[in-house]
Design an enzyme around this catalytic site. Structure first.
Site, PDB file in Angstrom:
ATOM      1  CB  CYS A 199      -1.000  -0.158   0.958  1.00 42.84           C
ATOM      2  SG  CYS A 199      -2.073  -1.419   1.042  1.00 42.84           S
ATOM      3  CG  HIS A 223      -1.096   4.700   5.129  1.00 44.60           C
ATOM      4  ND1 HIS A 223      -1.321   4.493   3.552  1.00 44.60           N
ATOM      5  CD2 HIS A 223      -1.517   3.775   5.563  1.00 44.60           C
ATOM      6  CE1 HIS A 223      -1.302   3.167   3.578  1.00 44.60           C
ATOM      7  NE2 HIS A 223      -1.619   2.709   4.809  1.00 44.60           N
ATOM      8  CD  GLU A 234      -0.989   8.407   8.747  1.00 47.30           C
ATOM      9  OE1 GLU A 234      -1.956   7.522   8.675  1.00 47.30           O
ATOM     10  OE2 GLU A 234      -0.758   9.061   7.606  1.00 47.30           O
ATOM     11  CE  LYS A 282      -5.139   4.844   1.565  1.00 48.80           C
ATOM     12  NZ  LYS A 282      -3.795   5.761   2.028  1.00 48.80           N
ATOM     13  CG  HIS A 321      -6.213   1.379   1.219  1.00 46.12           C
ATOM     14  ND1 HIS A 321      -5.292   1.676   0.280  1.00 46.12           N
ATOM     15  CD2 HIS A 321      -5.490   1.048   2.306  1.00 46.12           C
ATOM     16  CE1 HIS A 321      -4.112   1.546   0.685  1.00 46.12           C
ATOM     17  NE2 HIS A 321      -3.956   0.872   2.048  1.00 46.12           N
ATOM     18  CG  PHE A 329       0.098  -6.073   4.324  1.00 43.45           C
ATOM     19  CD1 PHE A 329      -0.733  -5.078   5.365  1.00 43.45           C
ATOM     20  CD2 PHE A 329      -0.479  -7.007   4.015  1.00 43.45           C
ATOM     21  CE1 PHE A 329      -1.679  -5.435   5.829  1.00 43.45           C
ATOM     22  CE2 PHE A 329      -1.767  -7.372   4.459  1.00 43.45           C
ATOM     23  CZ  PHE A 329      -2.398  -6.553   5.170  1.00 43.45           C
TER      24      PHE A 329
END
Lengths: 404, 401
Positions: free
Chosen positions: A163, A296, A307, A326, A331, A390
């Site tokens: 991502c 993010h 975050e 998002k 996402h 990830f």
């Protein structure tokens, strides 16, 4: 002194549209690209929302690459690349040549090809389409297809970085341009909607039932989506000599790895902090000069918490406004940070920042100015694009106002 | 003017069908045996002993084992928080496709509530990198590369470039690939696999390639950083070149031109004339069309040299390991530079009719120890990459040239 890299074209495929102007207006209005998932049956899931691109209208390219012979992520990338080239004023009638590169980030490549192979196996229609699978599935084909379409003969690569892949691809392109290994690079990300991704995030309990509300106390989670964004990147001297319109400078990039957990962030945001600090150092920019952060901001409990912690560790005095698109788009996986990079470039050019929608009750553990629900007109000197992934993957890319 | 940074290779880890060390790889190649195929557990399991391997699927295990070997070879101790950041660059073609397909089949048959969260973590293409980074505490810059069969070489090339640019001091770089039912079925259907199992690089009568697997990682280190910790220098990274053939290997002239471009790019980045190259560890894998394109490119670049470089087509013995292939070729070249000989050298040349011929190993090749070598990788899609390495014994003298 190393060459300056600038953004001179943007191409988009998103659940909020493909044309830059309308896309930007819809983002500022806080519109949602989220809807019920159509591309597969979600009756066995407890959640049903997704950010699918339901009215995909491919931008016209050269016809050298047959869109029927490639996967959905490739079709998105081809369209976004065509749009970026058109936006950047590049004539594509002739092959672009050896001084061009393509770098596309992705999470899953062409997962629908795997899904179709599984469906064929389950239907007892086993081995017929494996040759086609080889031509369509491996993720490097996304960049190859773009290269074939536009005649790109230089560095052609896919960077699978989950991502954060869009930011990774942009970083790779910036390195190539700074080192004069290319004069122009089409860089961004592409991912298609996938039941594999949806099953996995649903199993993790990470998908929101009702809406995506990053940094909100009662946030339910993320919403999987799809799309692509391609930026036309080039050195400022070539942009100047061809009279190109410049959206923003790509001022610095920072990448790091948590080496901690495959799916969760480092509890103290250590890698995210390092990525931000590396990007600031790379750009030679003081943290106080960051005007805006594109988060993010997936909307999961753990991401937003870590975050926010990381941002507050870097910006100890007064963290800049930080919003998550998002909340509107969902996402889009490997495409997400490429779309967000485009948003940063537009924010810097337009002096406007999009909101975080669906925000009702502040989470005291994420106390940040997340530009709640309404856009903001403000001077945006430098925008920071953060993306995490990830594999413990962290990235920050800085976009600075271009003064020519 | 700033002094140009230099990049040394201070460690190599390789796990492949011939074994789990440079020595085993070079011995196996020198003895000429055919060994393409899966990696024997004896070459893999000992390097993962004593830790929980449950979260790692096969690509992650291959890569993690190669990283164990590379770090040990470079005498880099287990990483602790606060240590310098070590990066990880990894090329792959199929990555965890086998895991992804199994995950999707389970979700489709048993329902999405019953899939394994652990398996989901491994469905991202960069999962092997993430798992190996966690295992070894590699917190630096990282990147997974997908450029088809040139992915592993591209990872090493880019790692060298990133260190030269000053953005990192130490990166483990290479590739990983597993042989799975996914890759086997896909390539079997494509007609690229040798039905006879007798893949013969550069031989027009060869009937295809044989799939193989493995992982190899090089430790690339900035020269000053390597010197400060007293590292042993195995070789020097000199530079690389790359190109993409938009005809995707369907137009021989364009395909050859792109391979030539990659070779000349590597020579140019290394500031070397073609006459300086002693050995080339080539991409040839037994698919006649691609081998012919590479051979024609080799002829175009090197045919006017009085002493042609020795060509070593290791895939004739160890098969086509796709994303790992280029990195295993690099390991084999470094092993050969260390040992001072090239296993089973060939000479490739173009005849007046344009047909490429291969002379056996009794033909004249450059005498003496190999000192400078190239590695090449070609993808079926159109990627060509070439990379130049020097043996540690000559890298100092290159400064003067």
């Amino acid at each position: 002194m190393q060459p300056t890299v600038v953004v001179t074209g943007i191409g988009l495929v998103t659940s909020l549209g493909q044309e830059i102007g309308p896309f930007w207006d819809r983002l500022l209005r806080g519109e949602s690209g989220i809807s019920n998932v159509d591309s597969f049956d979600t009756s066995r899931f407890a959640v049903h929302l997704g950010g699918e691109v339901k009215a995909f209208r491919p931008a016209s390219g050269t016809g050298r690459c047959d869109p029927a012979a490639v996967g959905r992520a490739s079709r998105f990338a081809l369209s976004a690349a065509a749009a970026a080239l058109r936006d950047g004023g590049i004539n594509v009638d002739k092959e672009l040549g050896d001084n061009w590169g393509v770098c596309v980030g992705t999470t899953s490549g062409e997962p629908q090809e795997i899904e179709q192979a599984v469906d064929r196996q389950l239907a007892g229609d086993g081995d017929g389409s494996w040759s086609e699978f080889l031509e369509r599935y491996p993720c490097h084909t996304i960049a190859s297809n773009v290269a074939v379409e536009f005649g790109v003969g230089g560095d052609v690569s896919v960077i699978p970085a989950a991502c954060a892949a869009g930011n990774y691809a942009i970083t790779h392109a910036v390195e190539a341009l700074r080192a004069a290994r290319a004069e122009y690079v089409l860089a961004g990300g592409a991912d298609s909607f996938s039941r594999i991704t949806y099953s996995g995030f649903a199993r993790l309990g990470a998908i929101a039932r009702d809406c995506c509300s990053p940094f909100d106390l009662n946030r339910q989670g993320m919403i999987p989506a799809e799309g692509a964004a391609i930026l036309l990147l080039e050195r400022s001297d070539t942009a100047r000599s061809r009279g190109a319109r410049v959206y923003a400078e790509v001022a610095g990039c920072g990448l790091s790895c948590d080496a901690h957990h495959m799916t969760g962030g480092h509890p103290e945001g250590a890698g995210a902090v390092r990525a931000m600090e590396l990007a600031l150092a790379d750009a030679g920019i003081d943290r106080r000069d960051i005007s805006y952060i594109s988060a993010h901001g997936t909307g999961t409990r753990s991401n937003d918490l870590v975050e926010a912690l990381a941002v507050k560790r870097v910006f100890t005095q007064a963290p800049p406004p930080i919003s998550s698109i998002k909340s509107m788009l969902g996402h889009a996986m490997g495409a997400a940070s490429a779309i967000e990079a485009a948003v940063c470039a537009l924010a810097v050019r337009n002096d406007q920042v999009p909101p975080t929608v669906n925000f009702r009750i502040p989470d005291p553990d994420c106390a940040l100015d997340c530009v709640p629900n309404f856009p903001r007109s403000m001077s945006v000197h430098v925008a920071m694009n953060n993306a995490y992934a990830f594999g413990g993957t962290n990235s920050s890319v800085l976009f600075r106002k271009w003064k020519g | 003017m700033a002094v140009r940074r230099r990049v040394f290779i201070t460690g190599v880890g390789v796990v492949c069908c011939l074994g789990d060390s440079l020595g085993a790889l070079v011995d196996g190649l020198s003895q000429g045996g055919l060994a393409a195929g899966p990696v024997d557990p004896q070459f893999l399991d000992p390097h993962l002993a004593g830790r929980n391997t449950y979260p790692l699927d096969r690509p992650a295990r291959l890569l993690t084992a190669a990283a164990s070997l590379a770090l040990a070879d470079a005498r880099i101790p287990a990483q602790r928080p606060g240590d310098r950041d070590i990066g990880l660059f990894v090329g792959t073609v199929f990555s965890t496709a086998h895991t992804i397909m199994r995950f999707d089949r389970q979700a489709a048959t048993e329902g999405p509530a019953l899939v394994s969260p652990q398996a989901f973590a491994n469905t991202v293409i960069n999962a092997p990198l993430g798992q190996a980074a966690i295992w070894h505490g590699l917190r630096g810059i990282n990147r997974t590369f997908a450029t088809g069969a040139s992915s592993g070489l591209e990872a090493i090339a880019c790692a060298g470039e990133v260190i030269l640019s000053g953005r990192a001091d130490c990166i483990l770089a290479g590739g990983v690939e597993e042989v799975s039912d996914v890759s086997m079925r896909a390539f079997a259907a494509s007609g690229l696999l040798s039905p006879s199992g007798r893949h013969r690089p550069y031989e027009p009568a060869s009937d295809g390639m044989t799939l193989s697997e493995g992982a190899a990682l090089l430790v690339l280190e900035e020269a000053g950083a390597a010197a400060r910790r007293g590292a042993t220098v195995l070789a020097e990274f000199l530079g690389c070149g790359r190109a993409f053939d938009v005809s995707q290997r369907t137009d021989e002239r364009r395909s050859v031109r792109s391979v030539v471009h990659a070779f000349r790019g590597a020579l140019g980045a290394a500031n070397l004339g073609p006459g300086r190259v002693d050995a080339i560890f080539s991409a040839a894998n037994g698919i006649p069309r691609l081998d012919r394109h590479e051979a024609l490119a080799l002829s175009a670049v090197f045919e006017s040299e009085p002493e042609p470089p020795a060509i070593c087509a290791v895939k004739g013995q160890i098969g086509e390991a796709l994303g790992a292939g280029g990195s295993i070729q690099c390991a084999a070249l470094i092993g050969s530079l260390r040992r001072g000989c090239v296993p089973t050298p060939l000479v490739v040349c173009a005849t007046p009719t344009g047909v490429v011929a291969v002379r056996p190993q009794d033909a004249p090749v450059r005498a003496g120890e190999p000192r400078i070598g190239l590695i090449s990788s070609l993808s079926f899609d159109g990627h060509s990459s070439a990379l130049a390495l020097a043996s540690s014994s000559v890298s100092d003298s290159l400064d003067a040239t």
